[in-house]
Motif scaffolding. Structure first.
Motif, PDB file in Angstrom:
ATOM      1  N   VAL A   1       0.872  -1.177   0.000  1.00  0.00           N
ATOM      2  CA  VAL A   1       0.000   0.000   0.000  1.00  0.00           C
ATOM      3  C   VAL A   1       0.908   1.226   0.000  1.00  0.00           C
ATOM      4  N   ILE A   2       0.764   2.068  -1.023  1.00  0.00           N
ATOM      5  CA  ILE A   2       1.704   3.172  -1.215  1.00  0.00           C
ATOM      6  C   ILE A   2       0.992   4.510  -1.184  1.00  0.00           C
ATOM      7  N   GLU A   3       1.777   5.560  -0.964  1.00  0.00           N
ATOM      8  CA  GLU A   3       1.333   6.939  -1.097  1.00  0.00           C
ATOM      9  C   GLU A   3       2.454   7.708  -1.777  1.00  0.00           C
ATOM     10  N   ARG A   4       2.253   9.009  -1.980  1.00  0.00           N
ATOM     11  CA  ARG A   4       3.286   9.789  -2.666  1.00  0.00           C
ATOM     12  C   ARG A   4       4.613   9.679  -1.915  1.00  0.00           C
ATOM     13  N   PRO A   5       5.714   9.494  -2.645  1.00  0.00           N
ATOM     14  CA  PRO A   5       7.011   9.329  -1.976  1.00  0.00           C
ATOM     15  C   PRO A   5       7.510  10.647  -1.410  1.00  0.00           C
ATOM     16  N   GLY A   6       8.474  10.541  -0.507  1.00  0.00           N
ATOM     17  CA  GLY A   6       9.160  11.734  -0.034  1.00  0.00           C
ATOM     18  C   GLY A   6      10.145  12.227  -1.076  1.00  0.00           C
ATOM     19  N   SER A   7      10.705  13.392  -0.838  1.00  0.00           N
ATOM     20  CA  SER A   7      11.667  13.956  -1.786  1.00  0.00           C
ATOM     21  C   SER A   7      13.022  13.275  -1.630  1.00  0.00           C
ATOM     22  N   PRO A   8      13.835  13.224  -2.701  1.00  0.00           N
ATOM     23  CA  PRO A   8      15.177  12.639  -2.602  1.00  0.00           C
ATOM     24  C   PRO A   8      16.021  13.351  -1.546  1.00  0.00           C
ATOM     25  N   GLN A   9      16.994  12.641  -1.005  1.00  0.00           N
ATOM     26  CA  GLN A   9      17.832  13.163   0.076  1.00  0.00           C
ATOM     27  C   GLN A   9      19.235  13.489  -0.427  1.00  0.00           C
ATOM     28  N   SER A  10      19.897  14.404   0.306  1.00  0.00           N
ATOM     29  CA  SER A  10      21.336  14.695   0.137  1.00  0.00           C
ATOM     30  C   SER A  10      21.694  15.010  -1.311  1.00  0.00           C
ATOM     31  N   ILE A  11      20.906  15.871  -1.969  1.00  0.00           N
ATOM     32  CA  ILE A  11      21.222  16.234  -3.351  1.00  0.00           C
ATOM     33  C   ILE A  11      22.387  17.214  -3.361  1.00  0.00           C
ATOM     34  N   LYS A  12      23.283  17.047  -4.306  1.00  0.00           N
ATOM     35  CA  LYS A  12      24.430  17.957  -4.412  1.00  0.00           C
ATOM     36  C   LYS A  12      24.883  18.067  -5.858  1.00  0.00           C
ATOM     37  N   LEU A  13      25.467  19.223  -6.152  1.00  0.00           N
ATOM     38  CA  LEU A  13      26.035  19.489  -7.474  1.00  0.00           C
ATOM     39  C   LEU A  13      27.474  19.011  -7.453  1.00  0.00           C
ATOM     40  N   VAL A  14      27.779  17.992  -8.256  1.00  0.00           N
ATOM     41  CA  VAL A  14      29.100  17.368  -8.217  1.00  0.00           C
ATOM     42  C   VAL A  14      30.103  18.109  -9.085  1.00  0.00           C
ATOM     43  N   ASP A  15      29.704  18.439 -10.317  1.00  0.00           N
ATOM     44  CA  ASP A  15      30.673  19.037 -11.245  1.00  0.00           C
ATOM     45  C   ASP A  15      29.935  19.807 -12.330  1.00  0.00           C
ATOM     46  N   VAL A  16      30.603  20.819 -12.869  1.00  0.00           N
ATOM     47  CA  VAL A  16      30.095  21.608 -13.994  1.00  0.00           C
ATOM     48  C   VAL A  16      31.224  21.740 -15.003  1.00  0.00           C
ATOM     49  N   TRP A  17      30.955  21.352 -16.240  1.00  0.00           N
ATOM     50  CA  TRP A  17      31.961  21.507 -17.292  1.00  0.00           C
ATOM     51  C   TRP A  17      31.248  21.761 -18.619  1.00  0.00           C
ATOM     52  N   GLY A  18      31.872  22.577 -19.433  1.00  0.00           N
ATOM     53  CA  GLY A  18      31.259  22.893 -20.729  1.00  0.00           C
ATOM     54  C   GLY A  18      29.853  23.417 -20.534  1.00  0.00           C
ATOM     55  N   SER A  19      28.879  22.767 -21.161  1.00  0.00           N
ATOM     56  CA  SER A  19      27.465  23.140 -21.028  1.00  0.00           C
ATOM     57  C   SER A  19      26.682  22.059 -20.294  1.00  0.00           C
ATOM     58  N   SER A  20      27.340  21.314 -19.370  1.00  0.00           N
ATOM     59  CA  SER A  20      26.698  20.219 -18.650  1.00  0.00           C
ATOM     60  C   SER A  20      26.977  20.336 -17.159  1.00  0.00           C
ATOM     61  N   ALA A  21      26.085  19.716 -16.358  1.00  0.00           N
ATOM     62  CA  ALA A  21      26.238  19.681 -14.903  1.00  0.00           C
ATOM     63  C   ALA A  21      25.865  18.284 -14.407  1.00  0.00           C
ATOM     64  N   THR A  22      26.597  17.788 -13.394  1.00  0.00           N
ATOM     65  CA  THR A  22      26.371  16.462 -12.829  1.00  0.00           C
ATOM     66  C   THR A  22      25.799  16.578 -11.422  1.00  0.00           C
ATOM     67  N   LEU A  23      24.741  15.766 -11.133  1.00  0.00           N
ATOM     68  CA  LEU A  23      24.068  15.754  -9.836  1.00  0.00           C
ATOM     69  C   LEU A  23      24.163  14.367  -9.211  1.00  0.00           C
ATOM     70  N   GLU A  24      24.074  14.335  -7.868  1.00  0.00           N
ATOM     71  CA  GLU A  24      23.968  13.081  -7.128  1.00  0.00           C
ATOM     72  C   GLU A  24      22.971  13.274  -5.994  1.00  0.00           C
ATOM     73  N   TRP A  25      22.260  12.188  -5.619  1.00  0.00           N
ATOM     74  CA  TRP A  25      21.330  12.234  -4.498  1.00  0.00           C
ATOM     75  C   TRP A  25      21.134  10.818  -3.976  1.00  0.00           C
ATOM     76  N   THR A  26      20.410  10.704  -2.863  1.00  0.00           N
ATOM     77  CA  THR A  26      20.061   9.393  -2.317  1.00  0.00           C
ATOM     78  C   THR A  26      18.546   9.235  -2.352  1.00  0.00           C
ATOM     79  N   PRO A  27      18.039   7.985  -2.455  1.00  0.00           N
ATOM     80  CA  PRO A  27      16.590   7.778  -2.547  1.00  0.00           C
ATOM     81  C   PRO A  27      15.868   8.267  -1.295  1.00  0.00           C
ATOM     82  N   PRO A  28      14.582   8.607  -1.400  1.00  0.00           N
ATOM     83  CA  PRO A  28      13.803   9.020  -0.223  1.00  0.00           C
ATOM     84  C   PRO A  28      13.653   7.871   0.762  1.00  0.00           C
TER      85      PRO A  28
END
Length: 351
Positions: free
Chosen positions: A143-170
């Motif tokens: 039995v499910i309901e709307r999930p929580g938001s992802p945890q520990s999101i952070k911007l890892v790197d930016v280069w050129g015209s791209s950006a890399t993200l990381e997070w942990t599941p809710p």
């Protein structure tokens, strides 16, 4: 005399035999000559069909998923003759009859929950018993309901015209379908979706505009929809412009050009005493020197004539020409790269 306890039946199942009491012997009386009366054996109904739960029922092959507040209604068919006894437990415990209803029929059992809650998730085990035989089946429910938001999101790197993200599941992210990643530049503040139903807990957002700064956020998603809130990066992704280095060494642009007329002098006829002007256009660099001739004679310094050159336009003004001012006029231009000349005829007539 020793009483009988059981009979082995060779065909099919093994029915049990229970001892009959004196009251069950239809009021039989004891004979004084023979002593105590032997108990009369009474057979249980034979098992004609072993208990069995239908293995192909879809609820037994996969997790049964429902949203919080939805109705949970499971019908599980089984077999057995005579009618077997069906018992259902939830995670090894008896069902809460105030919240969960269980109805057992001759050929099936129905598990019913009017408004499912998160606590109703787990393993429901159905046991079908007949005599000494038993069949079991486990039904997984979620039995499910709307999930929580992802945890520990952070911007890892930016280069050129791209950006890399990381997070942990809710923490309560059960049955996730994926993540939705969005971007918004600080100029417009408009959130645009970059990735949908992305399954990994890290990603690269591409095609960012050079010179802009971006905020990034991530939603979790399951069958109930997106999480109520999103996790936003604390730092902005600044897309820097590449440094441009201009090399001027060894580059010399030469605009030097020999004189060349783009518009020649035009023949004209004038009236005695009426001022007249002659025009022509020339291209040359460096700026050329202009020489005006009349009938091949230099007329520079003569007060009757005024010569000018401005932005490549050469002009000669003849002040109140007389009968003797007619003839062939020549404009000659000279610079270090060469020279050029152009002629015209001027006729002076009486009024």
């Amino acid at each position: 005399m020793e009483a009988a306890t059981a009979l082995e039946v060779a065909s099919g199942s093994t029915p049990k035999v229970k001892e009959a009491s004196l009251a069950d012997a239809d009021g039989a009386q004891a004979s004084p000559q023979r002593g105590a009366v032997s108990p009369i054996p009474q057979l249980l109904p034979p098992t004609e069909e072993h208990p069995k739960i239908c293995p192909d029922h879809q609820a037994l092959r996969q997790t049964y998923i429902r949203k919080v507040g939805d109705t949970l209604n499971l019908l599980i068919p089984f077999q057995g003759k005579p009618q077997p006894q069906a018992i259902c437990t939830h995670d090894g415990c008896a069902l809460d009859t105030s919240h969960v209803s269980m109805w057992n029929g001759e050929r099936d059992s129905i598990l019913f929950i009017r408004e499912a809650q998160r606590a109703d998730s787990g393993h429901y085990q159905l046991r079908v018993q007949l005599g000494g035989l038993e069949a079991t089946a486990t039904i997984d429910t979620l039995v499910i309901e709307r999930p929580g938001s992802p945890q520990s999101i952070k911007l890892v790197d930016v280069w050129g015209s791209s950006a890399t993200l990381e997070w942990t599941p809710p923490q309560d992210g059960n049955a996730l379908l994926g993540y939705t990643v969005q971007k918004a530049d600080t100029k417009s503040g408009l959130w645009l979706t970059a990735l949908e139903r992305y399954h990994r807990a890290s990603c690269t957002v591409s095609n960012l505009i050079v010179g802009n700064s971006y905020a990034l956020r991530v939603f979790a998603e399951n069958q109930c929809g997106l999480s109520q809130t999103a996790s936003v990066t604390a730092d902005l992704a600044h897309i820097q412009r590449a440094a441009t280095v201009y090399k001027t060494e060894g580059f010399v642009q030469d605009f030097s050009e020999a004189p060349k007329f783009s518009q020649p002098l035009a023949d004209c006829t004038t009236v005695i005493g009426c001022d007249t002007q002659l025009f022509c256009c020339v291209h040359a660099y460096p700026k050329p020197k202009t020489i005006w001739l009349k009938n091949k004679m230099d007329i520079q310094g003569n007060p009757k004539y005024r010569a000018l050159i401005h932005l490549g336009i050469c002009s000669l003004e003849i002040h109140k020409p007389g009968p003797f001012d007619g003839g062939i006029y020549t404009c000659k231009v000279v610079n270090p790269l060469g020279e050029a000349s152009v002629d015209c005829r001027v006729d002076v007539k009486d009024s």
